[in-house]
Design a protein around this motif. Structure first.
Motif, short mmCIF file in Angstrom:
data_model
loop_
_atom_site.label_atom_id
_atom_site.label_comp_id
_atom_site.label_asym_id
_atom_site.label_seq_id
_atom_site.Cartn_x
_atom_site.Cartn_y
_atom_site.Cartn_z
N ARG A 170 -13.42 4.35 1.23
CA ARG A 170 -12.93 3.41 0.23
C ARG A 170 -12.89 4.16 -1.10
O ARG A 170 -13.82 4.91 -1.42
N ILE A 171 -11.83 3.97 -1.85
CA ILE A 171 -11.60 4.79 -3.03
C ILE A 171 -11.14 3.96 -4.22
O ILE A 171 -10.70 2.82 -4.06
N GLN A 172 -11.24 4.56 -5.40
CA GLN A 172 -10.70 3.97 -6.62
C GLN A 172 -10.21 5.09 -7.52
O GLN A 172 -10.58 6.26 -7.35
N ASP A 173 -9.36 4.73 -8.49
CA ASP A 173 -8.82 5.73 -9.40
C ASP A 173 -9.91 6.28 -10.32
O ASP A 173 -10.89 5.59 -10.63
N VAL B 85 -14.53 8.30 -4.33
CA VAL B 85 -15.01 7.63 -3.11
C VAL B 85 -16.10 6.64 -3.48
O VAL B 85 -17.13 7.02 -4.07
N VAL C 178 -3.57 7.66 -0.46
CA VAL C 178 -3.26 6.72 0.63
C VAL C 178 -1.95 7.11 1.32
O VAL C 178 -1.85 7.09 2.56
N THR D 178 0.82 -1.21 0.00
CA THR D 178 0.00 0.00 0.00
C THR D 178 0.85 1.26 0.00
O THR D 178 0.51 2.26 -0.62
N ASP E 105 -4.07 10.44 -7.63
CA ASP E 105 -4.70 9.13 -7.75
C ASP E 105 -4.85 8.53 -6.36
O ASP E 105 -4.47 9.14 -5.35
N THR E 106 -5.38 7.31 -6.30
CA THR E 106 -5.63 6.67 -5.01
C THR E 106 -4.34 6.39 -4.25
O THR E 106 -4.29 6.55 -3.03
N ARG E 107 -3.31 5.96 -4.97
CA ARG E 107 -2.04 5.66 -4.32
C ARG E 107 -1.47 6.91 -3.64
O ARG E 107 -0.97 6.85 -2.52
N ALA F 154 -9.27 10.93 -6.45
CA ALA F 154 -9.65 9.63 -5.91
C ALA F 154 -11.17 9.60 -5.75
O ALA F 154 -11.74 10.45 -5.05
N ARG G 170 -17.52 -0.48 -5.87
CA ARG G 170 -16.64 -0.03 -6.94
C ARG G 170 -17.47 0.63 -8.02
O ARG G 170 -18.54 0.14 -8.38
#
Length: 474
Positions: A269-272, A291, A325, A195, A320-322, A289, A466
């Motif tokens: 919780r997230i995604q690109d 949600v 985080v 992560t 982005d999500t990375r 990001a 997602r």
């Protein structure tokens, strides 16, 4: 003409010499090796491996008193003799970061070890105590007690390292003892599977046993902890990875203070944001990001909602999500930060007080739907059905959830290409909740009338949400 050519050639030679001079190519790394080697250590660990006591394994059934009974007993006891509890040892590297004996290495070097022995460049040996570990970055902090101050090295700034800069790896490859190898920074910002990954890629020779050792810049600062190699043979092929020092220092500081890491937790919780998702949400660019869910926690308390796109965190742009985080994880627990989100096309600023990150490991269970007769419809390459009590029980879904169950997906459809599968639950379409096929069709028509090329749906699989953007072309 010939004179002009000679002039150009002469200028090129002078320019090449000037570039070489400015590049500060070292004639030797000997001075650097002399300077840092006393602080690099070999690490030997000892672990007890459980075994099977003689006589406790499975035995063939033979009649009591049979001549074969003693034969099988003696034979199996000899076979299991090597399965008694035994000691297993492993080798790795590390480096001293303070004169009072704190040592950094990889977590996988000392994982499950009963005893940790440190061998110094001088040949002296000391037993180390484990202070703390962080499996997420594969970093461990050890401590030895020494009667005299120990030679140590300091961390450098990994963010200042550039692709092409010289680096030197020092460690204990393949148990051969202290060894030095040189190379360059091949790339930065590499991610493997963690992560919080932020690896420096280097072609300096790194092999088994180098794990936990330091990667130095030419000034003698540690800019990375040698952690992994990419190799089909198990030996160095010039692709090694060192965890960046600016990640390691934060982890080490927390391990030293708390014996564990304490990372910030936003509670979302997230995604690109992909290009098609950006188009469906009418965003200017595919950044931020997205949600997907907001469980109970700091994010929910502050008003963050599913469907928000986080663009800024604590004054830092979120690409982005990375990136998000890492930003959140590097922020102290309890800090109040400003989070900028895009919601329904408008920017909003929310204030969030971060909690401490808690991981919830979800075990995915394969979904198998009964082939019962349920009213179903085909739409956009998917066969969907209204969520009934029977389907809810099969899928193990919460009673509060509504939506459409995906019963099948055509393999030549955009839905299949985007990852939709049987057992997925469509809970939102066009950022509105749905409970019927009519709802889904209405949202699709709305998107088409608005001239959009993509259509956004929120799905849940094994409890995890997602967003998926499906193409409306054709």
């Amino acid at each position: 003409m010939k004179a002009l050519a000679m002039l150009v050639l002469g200028f090129a030679l002078v320019l090449a010499q000037a570039i070489a001079a400015n590049a500060k190519i070292p004639e030797s790394f000997a001075d650097l090796a002399d300077k840092v080697s006393p602080a690099v250590v070999n690490i030997t660990t000892s672990t007890t491996v459980a075994g099977v006591e003689p006589g406790q394994g499975q035995r063939p059934i033979v009649p009591e008193g049979s001549p074969l009974e003693d034969f099988f007993k003696d034979f199996l006891d000899r076979q299991q003799e090597g399965q008694r509890p035994r000691r297993s040892s492993a080798l790795g590297s590390g480096f001293v970061i303070s004169e009072d004996g704190y040592i950094v290495t990889n977590n996988h070097v000392i994982d499950k070890a009963d005893e940790i022995e440190i061998e110094f460049f001088s040949g002296d040996k000391l037993t180390a105590t484990l202070i703390g570990t962080d499996p997420k970055t594969d970093i461990a902090l050890l401590k030895v007690d020494s009667e005299k101050p120990l030679p140590f090295v300091s961390f450098g700034d990994s963010d200042a390292a550039r692709v092409g800069d010289w680096v030197v790896a020092v460690g204990n490859p393949l148990g051969q003892g202290f060894s030095v190898s040189a190379g360059i920074v091949s790339q930065r910002g590499r991610a493997l599977s963690g992560t919080y990954d932020d690896f420096i890629q280097t072609d300096a020779a790194i092999n088994r046993g180098n794990s936990g050792g330091p990667l130095f810049n030419v000034d003698g600062g540690v800019i990375g902890v040698n952690t992994a190699i990419l190799s089909p043979s198990g030996g160095s092929i010039g692709i090694g990875f060192s965890m960046a020092s600016n990640v390691v220092t934060k982890v080490v500081d927390q391990l030293k203070e708390f014996g564990e890491t304490r990372r910030g937790w936003l509670g979302v919780r997230i995604q690109d944001v992909t290009e098609d998702v950006a188009e469906a949400l009418e965003l200017a660019s595919a950044k931020g990001a997205l949600v997907t869910d907001v469980p109970d926690g700091p994010g929910k308390d502050s008003g963050i909602e599913a469907g928000d796109v986080i663009t800024t965190f604590d004054g830092n742009e979120v690409k982005d999500t990375r990136g998000l985080v890492r930003l959140v994880g590097n922020t102290e627990v309890g800090k109040a930060v400003r989070v900028v989100v895009i919601r329904e096309g408008k920017s909003e600023t929310l204030k969030v007080t971060l909690g401490r990150r808690e991981e919830a490991e979800a075990t995915a269970v394969p979904v198998v739907l009964d082939k019962e007769e349920i009213e179903e419809s085909k739409i956009m390459g998917m066969t969907v059905a209204v969520l009934t009590d029977d389907l809810r029980e099969q899928l193990g879904l919460d009673a509060s959830l509504d939506g459409l169950v995906v019963k099948d997906v055509a393999e030549d459809s955009d839905a299949f290409e985007k990852g939709l599968r049987a057992g997925d639950l469509i809970v939102e379409a066009g950022q509105q909740k749905i409970s019927s096929v009519d709802d889904l069709e209405a949202r699709i028509e709305d998107a088409k009338e608005a001239g959009r090329k993509s259509f956004l749906m929120l799905i849940r699989r094994d409890g995890d949400p997602r967003f998926v953007a499906l193409s409306l072309d054709g």
